[in-house]
Design a protein around this motif. Structure first.
Motif, short mmCIF file in Angstrom:
data_model
loop_
_atom_site.label_atom_id
_atom_site.label_comp_id
_atom_site.label_asym_id
_atom_site.label_seq_id
_atom_site.Cartn_x
_atom_site.Cartn_y
_atom_site.Cartn_z
N SER A 251 0.84 -1.21 0.00
CA SER A 251 0.00 0.00 0.00
C SER A 251 0.87 1.25 0.00
CB SER A 251 -0.91 -0.02 1.23
OG SER A 251 -1.76 1.11 1.25
N PHE A 252 1.97 1.21 0.73
CA PHE A 252 2.91 2.34 0.72
C PHE A 252 3.52 2.53 -0.67
CE2 PHE A 252 7.57 3.09 0.91
CZ PHE A 252 7.54 4.47 1.11
N ASN A 254 2.30 1.71 -3.46
CA ASN A 254 1.28 2.16 -4.42
C ASN A 254 0.81 3.59 -4.15
OD1 ASN A 254 1.28 -0.29 -5.80
ND2 ASN A 254 -0.24 -1.19 -4.44
N GLY A 255 1.37 4.21 -3.12
CA GLY A 255 1.01 5.58 -2.80
C GLY A 255 -0.27 5.73 -2.02
N ASN A 256 -0.79 4.64 -1.47
CA ASN A 256 -2.05 4.70 -0.74
C ASN A 256 -1.88 4.88 0.76
OD1 ASN A 256 -3.53 4.23 -3.13
ND2 ASN A 256 -3.14 2.01 -2.95
N LYS A 257 -0.66 4.75 1.24
CA LYS A 257 -0.42 4.84 2.67
C LYS A 257 1.00 5.36 2.90
CE LYS A 257 -1.99 1.29 4.87
NZ LYS A 257 -3.24 1.86 5.39
N GLY A 258 1.17 6.20 3.90
CA GLY A 258 2.50 6.67 4.25
C GLY A 258 3.30 5.57 4.92
#
Length: 306
Positions: A251-252, A254-258
């Motif tokens: 997720s990180f 993919n830019g969806n989570k820091g």
């Protein structure tokens, strides 16, 4: 060897020091470490699943680590067959097998306390996995309730993976899963000739160890490992994707989570998993399993006399 002891079994929650103890005992007794963790069997996630370090691999022989393709849904039955081959080789060479891991079902299988399930042909597995994706878990739960009401009654209608597994095993075995689960498998290890240990760490200390270990994973290259894994195995199976940290780091990436949020969630999930493991071991392992505190100050507290 250690007198009449023919095997050592070391169970415990994640990050409790099992691998370290296993290596020490293997060195002490001329043994070999055999994996009993359902995620460490998979190739591709060496860091994230906390497989043994290169230094430990050099100290003593290790078996059943990273030998399964991530696209495969590996079962306890498959593990038992692999473990039998390893046991035969170790016994032929006079090496003490030291099983180490956190998957309770693998230990129960080794001791003959898990039913031997039929092999599921690929076409049957694919059929039920396809129906699960197309119809959803609740529809398949209804199907399971029709053919195997006993199993359906103990599964949540939302637990799609277990529902599909029950249906595919029932079809492959030509009998409901509840009937196949007779409670008597074939034991590879005699519990009366084994030393069986469960590590019971202090809860607060374990929470800190889990956080520190995940930070070490990040420092060791877990992010690059996940990036390579996702590129190499876009069709990785459901089982290997349960590895904690994989979804969070993906997720990180993919830019969806820091990164801090991904780290925090992975640590929280690992702590929750450790708690479930402790509960499982407490309820499923009988008095023949010795409860022991984990490492303190570099040595094994109350060390086993094996």
């Amino acid at each position: 060897m250690t007198g009449e002891i023919e095997a050592i079994l070391i169970a415990g929650p994640t990050a409790s020091g099992k691998s370290r103890l296993a290596v020490e005992l293997a060195e002490r007794h001329g043994g070999a470490v055999v994996n009993a963790d359902s995620l460490q069997v998979y190739d591709g996630l060496e860091i994230l699943t906390a497989r043994p370090s290169p230094e430990d691999l050099a100290r003593v022989p290790h078996h059943l680590y990273g030998h399964v393709d991530p696209r495969t849904d590996y079962s306890a039955g498959a593990y038992l067959r692999d473990a039998e081959r390893v046991l035969e080789a170790l016994r032929a060479n006079g090496r003490l097998p030291i099983f180490c891991g956190g998957t309770g079902l693998y230990f129960k299988a080794l001791l003959g306390l898990l039913d031997e399930m039929p092999d599921v042909p690929v076409e049957i597995r694919e059929k039920w996995r396809r129906r699960l994706a197309e119809e959803g878990p609740e529809a398949l739960h209804g199907e399971l309730a029709r053919v195997d009401p006993a199993t359906a009654a103990r599964l949540s209608p939302r637990d799609g993976q277990r529902i599909a597994r029950a249906l595919e095993v029932g079809e492959a075995g030509n009998a409901p899963l509840s009937k196949l689960q007779s409670g008597g498998g074939r034991a590879l290890i005699d519990p009366d000739r084994a030393r069986m240990l469960v590590l019971t760490p202090d809860r607060a200390e374990l929470r800190e160890r889990i956080a520190e270990r995940f930070d070490r994973m990040l420092d060791a290259g877990a992010i690059d490992e996940v990036r390579l894994f996702e590129a190499s195995y876009p069709d990785a199976g459901v089982t290997v994707r349960k590895a904690i940290g994989l979804a969070e780091i993906s997720s990180f990436l993919n830019g969806n989570k820091g990164l801090l949020a991904a780290r925090s969630l992975a640590i929280t999930r690992t702590r929750q998993y450790a708690k479930r493991q402790e509960t499982w071991f407490r309820h499923q392992f009988d008095a023949r399993w010795l409860r022991r505190s984990p490492y303190e100050g570099g040595s094994f507290a109350n060390g086993p006399s094996v």
